[in-house]
Design a protein around this motif. Structure first.
Motif, PDB file in Angstrom:
ATOM      1  N   VAL A 115       0.832  -1.219   0.000  1.00 30.22           N
ATOM      2  CA  VAL A 115       0.000   0.000   0.000  1.00 30.22           C
ATOM      3  C   VAL A 115       0.863   1.264   0.000  1.00 30.22           C
ATOM      4  O   VAL A 115       0.768   2.079  -0.926  1.00 30.22           O
ATOM      5  N   LEU A 116       1.740   1.410   1.018  1.00 25.64           N
ATOM      6  CA  LEU A 116       2.588   2.613   1.030  1.00 25.64           C
ATOM      7  C   LEU A 116       3.444   2.670  -0.242  1.00 25.64           C
ATOM      8  O   LEU A 116       3.638   3.746  -0.819  1.00 25.64           O
ATOM      9  N   THR A 140      -0.971  -3.127  -9.923  1.00 24.79           N
ATOM     10  CA  THR A 140      -1.321  -4.546  -9.831  1.00 24.79           C
ATOM     11  C   THR A 140      -2.100  -4.757  -8.540  1.00 24.79           C
ATOM     12  O   THR A 140      -1.554  -4.599  -7.445  1.00 24.79           O
ATOM     13  N   THR A 141      -3.379  -5.084  -8.668  1.00 22.68           N
ATOM     14  CA  THR A 141      -4.181  -5.413  -7.482  1.00 22.68           C
ATOM     15  C   THR A 141      -4.229  -6.944  -7.401  1.00 22.68           C
ATOM     16  O   THR A 141      -3.227  -7.601  -7.648  1.00 22.68           O
ATOM     17  N   ALA A 156      -5.258  -9.553   1.276  1.00 23.89           N
ATOM     18  CA  ALA A 156      -6.492  -9.139   0.587  1.00 23.89           C
ATOM     19  C   ALA A 156      -6.813  -7.684   0.921  1.00 23.89           C
ATOM     20  O   ALA A 156      -7.166  -6.882   0.039  1.00 23.89           O
ATOM     21  N   ALA A 157      -6.657  -7.326   2.196  1.00 21.19           N
ATOM     22  CA  ALA A 157      -6.935  -5.944   2.612  1.00 21.19           C
ATOM     23  C   ALA A 157      -5.981  -4.976   1.926  1.00 21.19           C
ATOM     24  O   ALA A 157      -6.375  -3.874   1.511  1.00 21.19           O
ATOM     25  N   SER A 158      -4.729  -5.377   1.777  1.00 19.22           N
ATOM     26  CA  SER A 158      -3.745  -4.470   1.144  1.00 19.22           C
ATOM     27  C   SER A 158      -4.105  -4.240  -0.319  1.00 19.22           C
ATOM     28  O   SER A 158      -4.000  -3.121  -0.830  1.00 19.22           O
ATOM     29  N   LYS A 159      -4.564  -5.286  -0.995  1.00 20.73           N
ATOM     30  CA  LYS A 159      -4.897  -5.139  -2.419  1.00 20.73           C
ATOM     31  C   LYS A 159      -6.213  -4.372  -2.597  1.00 20.73           C
ATOM     32  O   LYS A 159      -6.372  -3.615  -3.556  1.00 20.73           O
ATOM     33  N   ALA A 164      -9.058   0.609  -4.148  1.00 20.13           N
ATOM     34  CA  ALA A 164      -9.901   1.751  -3.762  1.00 20.13           C
ATOM     35  C   ALA A 164      -9.249   3.081  -4.111  1.00 20.13           C
ATOM     36  O   ALA A 164      -9.929   4.060  -4.418  1.00 20.13           O
ATOM     37  N   MET A 165      -7.927   3.095  -4.074  1.00 22.14           N
ATOM     38  CA  MET A 165      -7.183   4.332  -4.340  1.00 22.14           C
ATOM     39  C   MET A 165      -7.364   4.805  -5.785  1.00 22.14           C
ATOM     40  O   MET A 165      -7.334   6.005  -6.070  1.00 22.14           O
ATOM     41  N   ILE A 166      -7.553   3.846  -6.689  1.00 16.13           N
ATOM     42  CA  ILE A 166      -7.582   4.168  -8.124  1.00 16.13           C
ATOM     43  C   ILE A 166      -8.686   5.183  -8.453  1.00 16.13           C
ATOM     44  O   ILE A 166      -8.467   6.129  -9.211  1.00 16.13           O
TER      45      ILE A 166
END
Ligand SMILES: NC(=O)c1ccc[n+]([C@@H]2O[C@H](COP(=O)([O-])OP(=O)(O)OC[C@H]3O[C@@H](n4cnc5c(N)ncnc54)[C@H](O)[C@@H]3O)[C@@H](O)[C@H]2O)c1
Length: 258
Positions: A115-116, A140-141, A156-159, A164-166
């Motif tokens: 994520v970061l 890449t998700t 899963a949470a990180s992806k 969501a950021m996109i």
């Protein structure tokens, strides 16, 4: 084949699996590629191999969770090739653990890289791309963000966070000429996937054969399946695709729940 001729493309996590296939495909189709990761030996060897073939590719070490590394990585692309047309924010790590075994260190490591790392890569790439008035960032998700992938809750949470950021990035920066898209791989035959077989009591080949039989197309994905999709998403032909996440998973997400 998607037209990437003379595009300057940076690939993070570019020296293994999906990123390596992307680096090779982009460079072999005429792009100027900066491939980056924490695997210096593999990165130098990959860049040397492609250069020997007559392609343009340089390796830059960068830990995507370290902001000064990320700044240096983006600067390398701009200094070396004069601009930055596209970034494939692909670096990632996996941790196969049930939530009852997850440590705070596991959580921070996954979130820092997945994520970061995506946040810092986007932050510094967008600054360059907005000045140019053009650019594309592909993240890449993973289908893990959409399905109940066993023993991978934090991954899963990180992806899902990256996915969501996109949308927000699209709203904020597409008016300045930057597109944001995602590629969501299913089960792809890479070193990461091989590592995730370690906890099973069956040999890898047996496990892979079983998994392939469950996927509607009856095979696992290859890194090249993902690379061809990312090449299209980067190309000008995909210029009206923005804020979308493209699954590359052989129909896995369509399986019925029985
Ligand atoms: N293989 C799959 O089935 C699958 C499925 C869905 C999503 N993904 C995602 O695809 C991406 C690529 O995975 P892969 O399967 O090719 O794995 P891989 O392990 O072969 O490659 C991962 C790459 O990320 C790099 N990396 C790891 N930590 C890093 C850091 N801190 N800074 C910079 N680079 C770092 C590695 O050096 C390597 O080059 C990952 O984001 C992964 O989560 C893979």
């Amino acid at each position: 084949m998607s037209n990437l001729q003379d595009k300057v493309i940076l690939v993070t996590g570019g020296t293994s699996g999906i990123g390596e296939a992307c680096t090779e495909l982009f460079a072999r189709t005429g792009a100027k590629v900066v491939t980056s990761s924490i695997q210096s030996e593999a990165g130098k060897a990959l860049a040397a191999r492609l250069t020997k073939e007559g392609c343009q590719c340089v390796f830059q070490y960068a830990d995507v969770s370290n902001e000064s590394d990320v700044e240096a990585m983006i600067a390398t692309a701009v200094d070396r090739f004069g601009r930055l047309d596209a970034v494939h924010a692909n670096a990632g790590v996996l941790a196969s653990k049930r939530i009852t075994d997850v440590t705070v260190e596991d959580f921070h490591h996954l979130m820092n890289v997945n994520v970061l790392g995506a946040v810092l890569t986007a932050k510094h790439a967008v600054r360059v791309m907005e000045k140019q008035g053009a650019g594309v960032i592909v993240f890449t998700t993973s289908v893990a963000a959409d399905i109940g992938f066993p023993a991978h809750a934090v991954y899963a949470a990180s992806k899902a966070a990256v996915a969501a950021m996109i949308g927000s990035l699209t709203t904020d920066h597409s008016p300045q000429g930057v597109r944001f898209v995602g590629v969501s791989p299913g089960t792809i035959d890479t070193p990461m996937l091989a590592e995730s077989c370690a906890g099973f009591d069956k040999p890898k080949d047996e496990l892979y054969a079983e998994v392939a039989q469950k996927i509607p197309v009856r095979r696992m994905g290859t890194p090249e399946d993902v690379a061809r999709t990312v090449a299209f998403l980067i190309s000008d032909e995909a210029g009206f695709i923005n804020g979308a996440i493209v699954p590359v998973e052989g129909g896995t997400l369509r399986l019925p729940p029985w």
